[in-house]
Design a protein around this motif. Structure first.
Motif, PDB file in Angstrom:
ATOM      1  N   LYS A   5       0.857  -1.001   0.049  1.00 37.53           N
ATOM      2  CA  LYS A   5      -0.194  -0.054  -0.056  1.00 37.53           C
ATOM      3  C   LYS A   5       0.897   1.226  -0.063  1.00 37.53           C
ATOM      4  O   LYS A   5       0.612   2.118  -0.908  1.00 37.53           O
ATOM      5  CB  LYS A   5      -0.799  -0.016   1.108  1.00 37.53           C
ATOM      6  CG  LYS A   5      -1.894   1.233   1.183  1.00 37.53           C
ATOM      7  CD  LYS A   5      -2.970   0.852   2.197  1.00 37.53           C
ATOM      8  CE  LYS A   5      -3.936   1.915   2.363  1.00 37.53           C
ATOM      9  NZ  LYS A   5      -5.278   1.604   3.280  1.00 37.53           N
TER      10      LYS A   5
ATOM     11  N   ASP B 170      -1.388   4.512  -6.131  1.00 33.93           N
ATOM     12  CA  ASP B 170      -2.810   4.814  -5.661  1.00 33.93           C
ATOM     13  C   ASP B 170      -3.006   5.549  -4.448  1.00 33.93           C
ATOM     14  O   ASP B 170      -3.983   6.597  -4.445  1.00 33.93           O
ATOM     15  CB  ASP B 170      -3.629   3.588  -5.485  1.00 33.93           C
ATOM     16  CG  ASP B 170      -3.915   2.557  -6.765  1.00 33.93           C
ATOM     17  OD1 ASP B 170      -4.057   3.110  -7.766  1.00 33.93           O
ATOM     18  OD2 ASP B 170      -4.466   1.519  -6.585  1.00 33.93           O
ATOM     19  N   PHE B 171      -2.373   5.517  -3.753  1.00 34.33           N
ATOM     20  CA  PHE B 171      -2.067   6.054  -2.482  1.00 34.33           C
ATOM     21  C   PHE B 171      -1.158   7.305  -2.194  1.00 34.33           C
ATOM     22  O   PHE B 171      -1.116   7.929  -1.005  1.00 34.33           O
ATOM     23  CB  PHE B 171      -2.176   5.126  -1.124  1.00 34.33           C
ATOM     24  CG  PHE B 171      -3.212   4.210  -1.219  1.00 34.33           C
ATOM     25  CD1 PHE B 171      -4.462   4.635  -0.877  1.00 34.33           C
ATOM     26  CD2 PHE B 171      -3.190   2.910  -1.983  1.00 34.33           C
ATOM     27  CE1 PHE B 171      -5.693   3.624  -0.978  1.00 34.33           C
ATOM     28  CE2 PHE B 171      -4.122   2.044  -2.243  1.00 34.33           C
ATOM     29  CZ  PHE B 171      -5.220   2.462  -1.420  1.00 34.33           C
TER      30      PHE B 171
ATOM     31  N   LEU C 212       2.509   1.542 -11.216  1.00 31.62           N
ATOM     32  CA  LEU C 212       2.120   1.055  -9.989  1.00 31.62           C
ATOM     33  C   LEU C 212       2.594   1.830  -8.767  1.00 31.62           C
ATOM     34  O   LEU C 212       1.875   1.653  -7.778  1.00 31.62           O
ATOM     35  CB  LEU C 212       2.524  -0.340 -10.127  1.00 31.62           C
ATOM     36  CG  LEU C 212       1.845  -1.376 -11.004  1.00 31.62           C
ATOM     37  CD1 LEU C 212       2.482  -2.540 -10.851  1.00 31.62           C
ATOM     38  CD2 LEU C 212       0.207  -1.546 -10.764  1.00 31.62           C
TER      39      LEU C 212
END
Lengths: 336, 336, 336, 336
Positions: B70, B75-76, B262
């Motif tokens: 994560k 994405d974060f 990614l």
């Protein structure tokens, strides 16, 4: 060692190679062919580092005849090594040893119950992880020393010696204080500092094959342990990584008779991690014994549905009992 | 997470799954199909351990939608991470950084000469191994702390910061005392104890992809470092192990743009270890930059014919100078 | 050829090998070593079948120095082969050729529109499949001869020559009647009856590397075509199958400079099938040219969302136009 | 089918997907998650081509729940298929069938002698190649139709039915005129034109797994034959290609119980090609039967030292006789 020259390598380049080989303390025998010349290197007493030669002009490739291991090789130690663990003998000619238990120690109740049950079903040793290598840091990482204590308790309670994983050189001493056999996991097969540390202890080591380790690398990793003085090494095939994703790994059973040819060390098989699917474990366990494995490592969990890791590949207790009966029958047949 | 049921799973089994998912704190949405039913798991805030579910009756497979990482995910954390090393910035949008030097430190003269030469040719950082992982224990294993001291000397002398490998958790402190960047080798990519220790230091880490590591495992390994608090991680593609033996490894350049999608971490390429052949290094170095790499790690040796390891893949000093000119021209073109 | 004897092979066994080699018409040179004896085989004019020797007592392994190909080898044909297609020259030193088009011909409108568009954007050749190899029989299998007719129409209309796949020996004649270049797909790289048939025609052949083909097997497959008399063969790297599943295949770009060393044949790259993801195609296309590829094969579809196969890896027309401008700039840079 | 959306996919994109799915004739069930939304596709009666959907904006990936095969699947045909060859029954529950013979037919004397000997030792079928796929064109390619005639002669003489390879669609008729079972070699597993042609004949087909074929692709290849009307297909595991080079291929025995779960077709094992080493054949042959194989294909040569191909993996006649006794004992044990 054979040095293969380029098609168009001239006399001068060939002479330079011969001199380089002689400087290394060996002698050189040129083998002229119709397409190219090759040069045999004579007099080496083991694996020669090829980098000096490979860098010389005119060299196409270097082919090794010797291997990067010697102590583990059957060539130099023809007799089978038998590893002894608390009265159990592991190796060629001995009854296959069954190591069973959960992937990870999760609680006192879980490990005590499993130990008693696998003992009752006929297992020879207990297995479980206190230190767990997991792909990501957010998964359960094991109970660590607390887990070792529970394993020792379960071992005393059941009378089964136990094997458990060690993940770093600085915890070798701590794990060796508790465990009967120290396991090196697949991800650490080439953790050379760990291997060296394990070579210095007096307890047996169970070395798992790396996910993408060739047989040569596998044996060379064992060589690190023997080179430091510990020859009580048990090899363990646990599947290799291939393009196939239907099973967790690809179990390479041909490695069993092949390693028995190349090395004197015992080799066992872990069909649980190899396949990752509970229903494939029994047929692969039996196939491993028929192929000549000196033992099996099996995941068993009293309640696989609640296991914190690797539940789907764990046998249930009744499943393990059933398999043990079948294995017993098979071993009797193989011995007859 | 999607739970796929067996073709013949009945209503009762499906209801049991729904309850199990709810017990895990999530909600479940059955998706009946013509062939089989699938059950969507809702409400999870990340990767869910699937073992509980997989072990339930009627479950065919579990498909993960979330990933085991994560912190490293774009994405974060949409913004590119820029790692700073002694004034050099490494990451997307910055000029590609060139790390060059011999495979191993062999002597003061060798490392001083190489450091000055690669500096003169335009390198940004020095690289060399003091601790060397080798397949067998009978090969040269590196000069260890003595090598670190020589690297520090060469670094002061040339003005180049340096990166060097660390092989065990207990030597992280020692290596960090000397090095500007600590490298994790391919064989140690999943040496989790080492990764955790590196997460606790204040220096950047260069993490090489394991020989058989998927992109997901590569990023999850980096996650171990970030999870401990160190976000200065540089990824390094160095070739993966495949069936092809004509090159030492198979360089996987598509990983560059894919990892940039990614993750926010910088990624560099090591064409020397990837190919194992000196003449393949320049074309692959250029291809890596065109594919978007944030830097290169190159083996250079003043006298490759006498290198104690990896001679055949090392560039000569003139070869490196020539390549640096070509890379400089290429970077200027790419920036224009 | 080098014959490596077992550690314990005796004098008698060694003499038997020498006689066997002599019966094969070659001479034998024993190379005694400290660990074992090796025997060099001299006088062979190419690859020798090793099976006779391998079966003799005392033989550990046989190491080949010669290769299973000769006509494709640069050793025997140092000059680059230039393949000519309707005025276009493909090979080392020529401007890289761009072959573009949809995965499959789907309709007259689709192929006409695509042909015109890729021509307008600067493509040199049209590509599309009329015969489609698909994993399962229930997927779209191509328009077959009807597709060839539409390709011929689009070719005349746009002025672009075209390349299309042929899947069986009995359709070689039919496909050759329409196509400018006949393509052998990855699944058929070792369909030797097809290769032989293609060796008998007068049209160029584009040979794709098999999913798990080594470079040696790839070149040996091309040797089948040359051995029948057709030397107009273009090799095509399209990714190999590895454990990594994040990309459709693993693009092996190091093969480009390596094959240029080993062979005189042109080699191009197909980044669309290699990666299987549209956004990875442009960086890999550029990296391929920088690595020395003699051309590219690119999937382009006027409406990828409606493609009957391989939509996600197809470039849109605007995407292709943009990439062509970037490639044009890159080629100009590389030529300067 | 499950469609996984990007993290940042908006409501509009999700609605567009739902509409696209509905246009395809299915219904769509959105599954909102905390990280991203997934969309279940309902109502499909089999494998859906995912390309239309994958190309839509906002789609991250598509996960298939259905498989690209149906006729070979146990889901839709739970009962085991038993293939009959001249009175022999092959399949689950039947006595394992032993197919034995040389790699290639080399002469009348060789094939007659081998056929009589393997019959005397208890083999059920004769195997030998008349058409031989070889890596390079300069190796022995088989006796072709002359070899078929010799096989037919040896078959009549010994009373053993025979299996032999067919390499192209246009020779299917010819081979079927002579052979009892037609074999598709590993290199041709995805030669779809050949598979289709074999689907039209009335004789059983033995389909070997491709060197890098997944289980899914293997079953989908068999589906081609069944889809044309021929359901007498015997699958054959013969090792897959991996990074390990110590054995010719890596024998994947876990495929046996796994394929028996997924499909109703019989599956046999070829340990000779899988290992490439004579001494590994007996242990792997036994392991295959224990794993549940419905038969074995074994290479046997009266004089392996003079075999024109694959000598080192061929058993000698005495070696085969010895193995047959051991297999007989093992089968009796397994049946008891």
């Amino acid at each position: 060692m054979l040095i293969v020259m380029n098609h168009n390598a001239g006399k001068k380049q060939i002479e330079a190679i011969i001199k380089a080989v002689e400087r290394m303390g060996f002698s050189a025998a040129p083998i002229p062919g119709s397409e190219r010349t090759a040069i045999g290197v004579l007099g080496n007493k083991g694996y020669v580092d090829d980098t000096t030669v490979l860098a010389l002009p005119g060299v196409k490739e270097v082919i090794h005849v010797s291997k990067p291991y010697k102590l583990v090789s059957r060539d130099f130690h023809p007799k089978n090594t038998i590893v002894k663990v608390a009265g159990i003998e592991i190796g060629a000619g001995k009854r296959p040893v069954i190591m069973a238990g959960p992937c990870a120690v999760e609680s006192e109740a879980q490990i005590l119950k499993t130990a008693r049950s696998v003992k009752a079903a006929g297992a020879d040793m207990l297995r479980a992880g206190a230190f767990k290598p997991r792909t990501g840091p957010h998964s359960f990482q094991g109970m660590r020393e607390e887990g070792l204590k529970l394993l020792a308790l379960a071992s005393r309670d059941s009378g089964l010696p136990f094997v458990t994983e060690v993940m770093s050189p600085d915890t070798v001493g701590m794990v060796a204080d508790y465990a009967d056999v120290l396991q090196v996991g697949a991800r650490n097969m080439q953790n050379f500092e760990l291997l060296r540390e394990l070579g210095k202890i007096k307890k047996p080591v169970l070395l798992k094959r790396g996910m993408s380790a060739t047989i040569e690398e596998f044996l060379a990793a064992a060589e690190y342990i023997l080179a430091e003085g510990n020859s009580a090494v048990i090899l363990c095939e646990r599947g290799i990584r291939t393009f196939e994703t239907a099973t967790r790994n690809t179990l390479d059973l041909a490695v069993i008779p092949l390693i028995k040819e190349l090395s004197h060390l015992p080799i066992i098989v872990d069909p649980s991690h190899a396949t990752g699917r509970r229903n494939l474990v029994p047929p692969m366990a039996k196939a491993a014994l028929v192929a000549g494995a000196d033992g099996l490592m099996l995941e068993v969990h009293p309640d696989p549905e609640k296991a914190l890791s690797d539940g789907p590949q764990s046998l249930t207790l009744p499943g393990f009992e059933k398999l043990m009966k079948e294995l017993d029958r098979l071993v009797t047949f193989l011995d007859s």
